[in-house]
Design a protein around this motif. Structure first.
Motif, PDB file in Angstrom:
ATOM      1  N   SER A 236      16.165 -73.867  46.448  1.00 19.75           N
ATOM      2  CA  SER A 236      16.861 -74.231  45.213  1.00 19.75           C
ATOM      3  C   SER A 236      17.729 -75.465  45.405  1.00 19.75           C
ATOM      4  O   SER A 236      17.840 -76.300  44.492  1.00 19.75           O
ATOM      5  CB  SER A 236      17.713 -73.050  44.722  1.00 19.75           C
ATOM      6  OG  SER A 236      18.658 -72.670  45.697  1.00 19.75           O
TER       7      SER A 236
ATOM      8  N   MET B 298      27.269 -73.341  42.652  1.00 21.31           N
ATOM      9  CA  MET B 298      26.580 -72.323  43.435  1.00 21.31           C
ATOM     10  C   MET B 298      27.472 -71.819  44.568  1.00 21.31           C
ATOM     11  O   MET B 298      27.189 -70.779  45.175  1.00 21.31           O
ATOM     12  CB  MET B 298      25.280 -72.879  44.017  1.00 21.31           C
ATOM     13  CG  MET B 298      24.372 -71.834  44.639  1.00 21.31           C
ATOM     14  SD  MET B 298      22.805 -72.537  45.197  1.00 21.31           S
ATOM     15  CE  MET B 298      23.331 -73.565  46.551  1.00 21.31           C
TER      16      MET B 298
ATOM     17  N   PHE C  84      19.757 -63.521  41.802  1.00 25.95           N
ATOM     18  CA  PHE C  84      19.257 -64.796  42.318  1.00 25.95           C
ATOM     19  C   PHE C  84      17.924 -65.138  41.644  1.00 25.95           C
ATOM     20  O   PHE C  84      17.694 -66.275  41.213  1.00 25.95           O
ATOM     21  CB  PHE C  84      19.087 -64.695  43.832  1.00 25.95           C
ATOM     22  CG  PHE C  84      19.023 -66.029  44.538  1.00 25.95           C
ATOM     23  CD1 PHE C  84      18.756 -67.210  43.856  1.00 25.95           C
ATOM     24  CD2 PHE C  84      19.229 -66.105  45.906  1.00 25.95           C
ATOM     25  CE1 PHE C  84      18.702 -68.427  44.511  1.00 25.95           C
ATOM     26  CE2 PHE C  84      19.168 -67.320  46.573  1.00 25.95           C
ATOM     27  CZ  PHE C  84      18.899 -68.477  45.879  1.00 25.95           C
TER      28      PHE C  84
ATOM     29  N   SER D  56      18.418 -66.314  38.075  1.00 25.64           N
ATOM     30  CA  SER D  56      18.868 -67.707  37.962  1.00 25.64           C
ATOM     31  C   SER D  56      17.695 -68.670  38.144  1.00 25.64           C
ATOM     32  O   SER D  56      17.630 -69.711  37.485  1.00 25.64           O
ATOM     33  CB  SER D  56      19.958 -67.993  39.001  1.00 25.64           C
ATOM     34  OG  SER D  56      19.423 -68.051  40.310  1.00 25.64           O
ATOM     35  N   CYS D  57      16.763 -68.323  39.038  1.00 27.12           N
ATOM     36  CA  CYS D  57      15.581 -69.184  39.236  1.00 27.12           C
ATOM     37  C   CYS D  57      14.685 -69.169  38.005  1.00 27.12           C
ATOM     38  O   CYS D  57      14.153 -70.218  37.596  1.00 27.12           O
ATOM     39  CB  CYS D  57      14.807 -68.722  40.470  1.00 27.12           C
ATOM     40  SG  CYS D  57      15.663 -69.007  42.035  1.00 27.12           S
TER      41      CYS D  57
ATOM     42  N   ARG E  56      23.560 -67.395  40.402  1.00 31.14           N
ATOM     43  CA  ARG E  56      23.076 -67.487  41.783  1.00 31.14           C
ATOM     44  C   ARG E  56      24.205 -67.214  42.768  1.00 31.14           C
ATOM     45  O   ARG E  56      24.018 -66.520  43.778  1.00 31.14           O
ATOM     46  CB  ARG E  56      22.499 -68.888  41.992  1.00 31.14           C
ATOM     47  CG  ARG E  56      21.610 -69.054  43.200  1.00 31.14           C
ATOM     48  CD  ARG E  56      20.873 -70.385  43.096  1.00 31.14           C
ATOM     49  NE  ARG E  56      20.033 -70.417  41.901  1.00 31.14           N
ATOM     50  CZ  ARG E  56      19.539 -71.525  41.369  1.00 31.14           C
ATOM     51  NH1 ARG E  56      19.818 -72.702  41.910  1.00 31.14           N
ATOM     52  NH2 ARG E  56      18.771 -71.475  40.308  1.00 31.14           N
TER      53      ARG E  56
ATOM     54  N   GLN F  35      24.121 -64.238  45.766  1.00 32.91           N
ATOM     55  CA  GLN F  35      23.967 -64.572  47.178  1.00 32.91           C
ATOM     56  C   GLN F  35      24.838 -63.747  48.120  1.00 32.91           C
ATOM     57  O   GLN F  35      24.350 -63.277  49.159  1.00 32.91           O
ATOM     58  CB  GLN F  35      24.220 -66.065  47.388  1.00 32.91           C
ATOM     59  CG  GLN F  35      23.041 -66.926  46.992  1.00 32.91           C
ATOM     60  CD  GLN F  35      23.280 -68.388  47.275  1.00 32.91           C
ATOM     61  OE1 GLN F  35      24.351 -68.786  47.718  1.00 32.91           O
ATOM     62  NE2 GLN F  35      22.280 -69.201  46.997  1.00 32.91           N
TER      63      GLN F  35
END
Length: 535
Positions: free
Chosen positions: A309, A335, A366, A369-370, A392, A396
């Protein structure tokens, strides 16, 4: 008679079980130990930061060293290859030199090589200094984790690992920002000279916090040098294959074919040799343990998500949105910032709840968010990206902290150093594999989307003709003659198609990352139930 009966009954009673001994109190952790651990964590931040910090300044560095884009990529490749090679060796070197001498020596050498990078006079010298920098910086990552696991009692390890994982995920977020700021203000050499500030703090903290231990230099004579050499060749070649493959059209290049063969033979030889040793320098059999194997596999997927990312998004912001390095850093920084708040919460949750649940939630955040980033268009910018970055950042800490707990679950004290090295190696290799896959995906999918869009952009289409007339009129108004303006309009339309093709390719990359992270949730549930500090 009654008295005799009473005595007889008493004799028949089962003996009373002795009261359970209270658990032995954990030893208190003194201030010196905490200082050493936080100094080591600072080293992890510095080492990982230096992977990313050059990305925002590559254009300036290449210009100063008269290097092409393809040649400049070796600055990152050499650092990463050396880092991956040294990580599995750290447990052995700590036994030889002691934690104090080994860490102090690596920090001092890291600062020297950082300074030499700032004074590099051409590309070959920069590549050599970056490799030496990666070799010394990479050693700081697993040794910090080993310090936490061996110097802290179980009840304190979670908070130590939380700070360690925070530094490892914050560094990629702040690397491009810091590199852009320093380059704009003081020039690109400053991104290497700045290491002296945290480096001196590290030297002081480690020198004060770590006690002296006897050296065991005789172990160097007894070392399994054939296994070490095959490992270095295999892992180093694998990183070069992954990092340089896309730019050289993969197996069309003699270099890439050679690296692929060397990686295969080296890694196979490394594994085969270690199987014949009674005391291998790193215990590869840990991968056969279900929970450790799951943590390493999911850790590789998480590394792919993290490094992937931070590879794709800056490309989109630079090539499509037209952001400079500082503006890109402002987006990527989101992030990192929320993790400062989220990591202590993750540490508290890890002590109360099944870590499989927490890791699954983190992977879901996560991945979400992608998937949000997989719907970008050419007008997407800072305002539309902040929420996905925050999402994200919330996921994490839940991933990296719980995975570290799985990696050390039921691992014996004698194997903790091996577990630390192998887990970190898997995570970084996952990032390298992911970046290679995404770089190739961008190239292939851009060609695919460009061909599909080109099929629909026909000169017989009324919409296309209208658009060309508008562009031609605009160029005529700017002073071009009608013939030149028509040619410029065709070029502009072609650029528009290419731009949209790249946007769609970047979206495909984020979709792939989302699918990989989502699929990792199922793998996660193959691990044992773990609660930090529990059994």
């Amino acid at each position: 008679m009654a008295a005799e009966a009473s005595r007889a009954a008493g004799a028949l009673k089962p003996p009373t079980a002795p009261a359970a001994a209270p658990p032995a109190p954990e030893p208190a952790v003194d201030t010196r130990t905490w200082i050493a651990i936080f100094a080591a964590i600072l080293g992890v931040f510095m080492a990982i930061l230096d992977i990313q910090v050059t990305n925002a300044s590559l254009r300036e560095i290449r210009g100063s060293l008269s290097a092409t884009v393809e040649e400049g990529s070796w600055m990152t490749t050499s650092y990463l290859a050396a880092e991956v090679v040294v990580i599995p060796l750290t447990a052995f070197f700590v036994r030889v030199f002691s934690a104090r001498v080994y860490m102090l020596g690596n920090v001092a050498l890291f600062l020297v090589f950082s300074t030499l990078c700032g004074y590099a006079w051409n590309l070959p010298s920069m590549i050599v200094f970056r490799a030496l920098q990666g070799f010394t910086g990479g050693a700081l990552i697993p040794t910090a984790m080993t310090l936490i696991l061996t110097r802290l009692p179980p009840s304190k390890r979670t908070i130590g690992l939380a700070w360690l994982m925070l530094s490892s995920t914050m560094a990629p977020a702040f690397g491009p920002t810091l590199g852009g700021i320093l380059t704009n203000l003081y020039g690109w050499p400053s991104i290497f000279f700045i290491n002296w500030a945290p480096g001196m703090l590290m030297l002081a903290g480690l020198a004060y916090g770590l006690g002296r231990e006897p050296l065991q230099l005789k172990l160097l004579r007894e070392a399994d040098w054939p296994a070490i050499a095959s490992m270095a060749i295999g892992l180093g070649s694998l990183i070069v294959f992954l990092e340089e493959g896309n730019s050289k059209d993969w197996f069309a290049s003699d270099l890439i074919r050679g690296c692929a063969l060397a990686a295969l033979l080296g890694i196979v030889a490394w594994v085969a040799i270690l199987q014949t040793r009674d005391k291998p320098f790193v215990n590869l059999s840990l991968f056969a343990r279900r929970t450790f194997g799951v943590s390493s596999l999911v850790g590789a997927a998480a590394g792919m998500g993290l490094y992937g990312s931070t590879f794709v998004l800056p490309l989109f912001l630079s090539e499509i949105a037209g952001y400079n390095s500082l503006r890109i850093g402002e987006v990527i920084m989101w992030m990192g910032l929320p993790q400062i708040v989220m990591m202590p919460l993750a540490a508290a949750f890890a002590k109360r709840f099944d870590n499989r649940v927490l890791c699954s939630i983190g992977l879901l955040l996560f991945a979400g968010s992608c998937f949000m980033n997989s719907t970008m268009d050419a007008t997407t910018g800072y305002d539309q990206l902040v929420f996905s970055q925050v999402l994200r950042a919330l996921g994490q800490p839940l991933i990296v902290l719980t995975l570290s707990n799985f990696a050390i679950h039921r691992v014996e004290l004698t194997n903790l150093s091996s577990a630390s090295g192998l887990y970190n190696m898997a995570r970084i290799l996952g990032g390298a594999v992911g970046t290679a896959i995404l770089a190739t995906t961008i190239t292939l999918r851009e060609h695919f989307h460009s061909a599909r869009l080109g099929e629909s952009v026909s000169l017989f289409s009324g919409a296309v003709q209208e658009r060309l007339e508008q562009l031609t009129g605009r160029f005529v108004a700017q002073g071009s003659d009608p013939v030149s303006a028509g040619q410029q309009a065709m070029v502009a339309l072609d650029h528009l198609v290419r731009r949209e093709s790249y946007v769609m390719a970047y979206n495909d990359c984020f979709f792939i990352l989302g699918c990989v992270l989502t699929g990792s949730i199922a793998v996660m549930w193959l691990a044992d139930r773990v609660i930090a500090g529990g059994k």
